[in-house]
Motif scaffolding. Structure first.
Motif, mmCIF file in Angstrom:
data_model
loop_
_atom_site.group_PDB
_atom_site.id
_atom_site.type_symbol
_atom_site.label_atom_id
_atom_site.label_comp_id
_atom_site.label_asym_id
_atom_site.label_seq_id
_atom_site.Cartn_x
_atom_site.Cartn_y
_atom_site.Cartn_z
ATOM 1 N N PRO A 314 0.822 -1.217 0.000
ATOM 2 C CA PRO A 314 0.000 0.000 0.000
ATOM 3 C C PRO A 314 0.854 1.264 0.000
ATOM 4 O O PRO A 314 2.046 1.236 0.317
ATOM 5 N N PRO A 318 -3.001 7.900 3.718
ATOM 6 C CA PRO A 318 -4.339 8.035 3.134
ATOM 7 C C PRO A 318 -4.600 9.428 2.576
ATOM 8 O O PRO A 318 -3.899 10.398 2.909
ATOM 9 N N ALA A 366 -4.549 -1.767 -9.176
ATOM 10 C CA ALA A 366 -4.671 -0.824 -8.063
ATOM 11 C C ALA A 366 -6.040 -0.976 -7.420
ATOM 12 O O ALA A 366 -7.021 -1.330 -8.076
ATOM 13 N N CYS A 367 -6.094 -0.716 -6.115
ATOM 14 C CA CYS A 367 -7.350 -0.844 -5.384
ATOM 15 C C CYS A 367 -7.398 0.222 -4.299
ATOM 16 O O CYS A 367 -6.396 0.462 -3.613
ATOM 17 N N SER A 368 -8.553 0.878 -4.148
ATOM 18 C CA SER A 368 -8.721 1.885 -3.109
ATOM 19 C C SER A 368 -9.463 1.289 -1.915
ATOM 20 O O SER A 368 -10.432 0.545 -2.079
ATOM 21 N N TYR A 424 -9.298 7.475 2.446
ATOM 22 C CA TYR A 424 -9.032 6.203 1.781
ATOM 23 C C TYR A 424 -7.553 6.153 1.414
ATOM 24 O O TYR A 424 -6.858 7.184 1.374
ATOM 25 N N TYR A 425 -7.072 4.946 1.174
ATOM 26 C CA TYR A 425 -5.708 4.825 0.663
ATOM 27 C C TYR A 425 -5.704 3.814 -0.475
ATOM 28 O O TYR A 425 -6.659 3.054 -0.672
ATOM 29 N N ASN A 426 -4.610 3.802 -1.210
ATOM 30 C CA ASN A 426 -4.484 2.935 -2.378
ATOM 31 C C ASN A 426 -3.441 1.848 -2.134
ATOM 32 O O ASN A 426 -2.414 2.088 -1.481
ATOM 33 N N TYR A 428 -1.443 -1.605 -4.250
ATOM 34 C CA TYR A 428 -1.068 -1.999 -5.607
ATOM 35 C C TYR A 428 -0.569 -3.440 -5.627
ATOM 36 O O TYR A 428 0.179 -3.865 -4.745
#
Length: 435
Positions: A314, A318, A366-368, A424-426, A428
């Motif tokens: 990650p 955030p 990628a995912c939030s 939120y954070y991302n 990978y």
């Protein structure tokens, strides 16, 4: 938990005390007190219990049934935690009683142990339970619950603010290695599984349905990812490596799972070209910045030609944070950077892996992750964040120069902001294939 709540309701509603005394009843759930895992017998009628128990005296686990000594080990660790909590309570006016609520086999195995009987014969040689003497808990702790019974504090472990940490000198990993951390890592795995909607992105699914595939999980913790993959793909063979053996002691182990103690910053305990897939997730707080290049080459070494490597990390800062959450996260990142960690490694996974010259890029995802909003994933992540900040408290409170109370208030205020600011954070995922 349901049985615990029934007991709780009894104490709250029916316990009579004189006017000068009060009672505090608290439910503490522990994975270590869960029901024994019955392998291929899971979900079958209760009549199969007798068949399982008939094999126990042979001391050989059958059909994936959890070994009796494994059940004993994890249950004793829970008692050790409660012992430490009691030792930390210096209030002589407070009498502490710990009532263990669990399922039959777990309690029978504990009873066998405290009667000096092998846990493997817990259903055939356990004498009737004698009347419980009215002995102060301090006497019980001193005379019965001796530390050598638990084999809990290994030479590679240390205590800090009543949490158990590994003591590998060259490691910079700041999180604990105890039962509470096992539970948090289980939660964290669920969070990532729900958010990515996949156990893994390596294109091995079709093969794994038809033939044996060897997969390695680096930094496996309690084996949550391994267990889900092992259940979904029974032909796969799952191998997990972690430097903290205590994180996978006493956990459920399926027949196609194996755990090893090892450090990816050294040499992994496997030959070259062994695995069809290597999975590494969330080592951002475990690997120093100057070790990532070495680690990439070590992962490639144990991977078969044509095999796949998946790396998941990650960005720990955030977006859309409130003032308290911003203070918490910025201070955390600064403390981790000062510890020599690479907090922006998520953006360098592919370049560093490709720099080995032995991999080609297959896929990037990628995912939030919402925190405290946005449905189930958001609530899971809020809970994971709360638990993470408590796990990091011994390290962060010192790094921040805060008292315990000041740190707790900062975390509480930060979590309260989430429903309003919707942070939120991302994270990978990068998949590569060995040439």
């Amino acid at each position: 938990m349901e049985t615990s709540k029934v007991v709780y309701d009894y104490f709250v509603s029916d316990l009579s005390l004189d006017g000068n005394r009060s009672v505090h009843v608290e439910i503490t759930p522990y994975v270590g007190l869960r029901e024994r895992f019955f392998g291929t017998y899971e979900g079958k009628p209760n009549t199969f219990y007798e068949e399982i128990w008939s094999f126990d005296p042979l001391e050989v686990p059958k059909d994936g049934v959890e070994a009796a000594d494994s059940v004993l080990d994890r249950a004793l660790k829970v008692l050790h935690i409660e012992e430490e909590k009691n030792d930390a309570n210096d209030n002589s006016d407070c009498e502490t009683v710990v009532l263990v609520v669990s399922h039959g086999d777990t309690l029978q195995i504990l009873q066998s142990y405290f009667n000096g009987i092998s846990p493997w014969v817990h259903r055939s040689e356990v004498p009737p339970v004698p009347p419980v003497p009215q002995v102060p808990i301090d006497t019980v702790v001193a005379e019965t619950w001796q530390p050598e019974h638990y084999h809990m504090m290994r030479a590679d472990a240390r205590l800090d603010q009543k949490r158990r940490f590994h003591a590998v000198e060259e490691s910079v990993y700041p999180l604990p290695a105890d039962i509470q951390e096992q539970d948090r890592l289980e939660l964290q795995h669920l969070l990532y599984r729900y958010a990515f909607n996949e156990l893994f992105h390596m294109p091995l699914h079709d093969r794994m349905k038809k033939e044996e595939v060897l997969l390695l999980d680096i930094g496996c913790g309690p084996g949550s990812w391994m267990r889900d993959v092992a259940e979904s793909f029974p032909l796969a063979q799952l191998y997990g490596v972690d430097m903290a053996q205590s994180l996978f002691e006493g956990v459920e182990v399926l027949p196609n799972m194996q755990f090893f103690t090892g450090d990816v910053m050294g040499r992994l305990p496997f030959e070259d070209n062994t695995f069809d897939g290597v999975f590494q997730r969330l080592l951002i707080f475990a690997l120093p910045k100057d070790k990532w290049d070495y680690v990439m080459n070590e992962l490639v070494r144990v991977l078969k030609p044509g095999g796949y490597l998946e790396l998941v990390e990650p960005d720990p800062l955030p977006l859309q944070m409130g003032p308290n959450y911003s203070k918490l996260c910025n201070s955390l990142n600064e403390a981790m950077s000062n510890r020599g960690l690479h907090i922006k490694i998520a953006y360098e996974l592919a370049p560093k892996a490709l720099a080995t010259g032995k991999l080609k890029l297959v896929r990037e995802t990628a995912c939030s992750f919402p925190i405290g909003w946005g449905g189930q994933v958001g609530q899971l992540h809020l809970l994971n964040t709360q638990q993470s900040t408590q796990s990091l408290k011994p390290f962060l409170s010192k790094s921040f120069g805060m008292t315990s109370e000041e740190y707790d208030k900062l975390v509480t205020d930060a979590m309260a902001e989430c429903a309003v600011t919707q942070p939120y954070y991302n994270a990978y995922s990068v998949v590569l294939q060995k040439l």
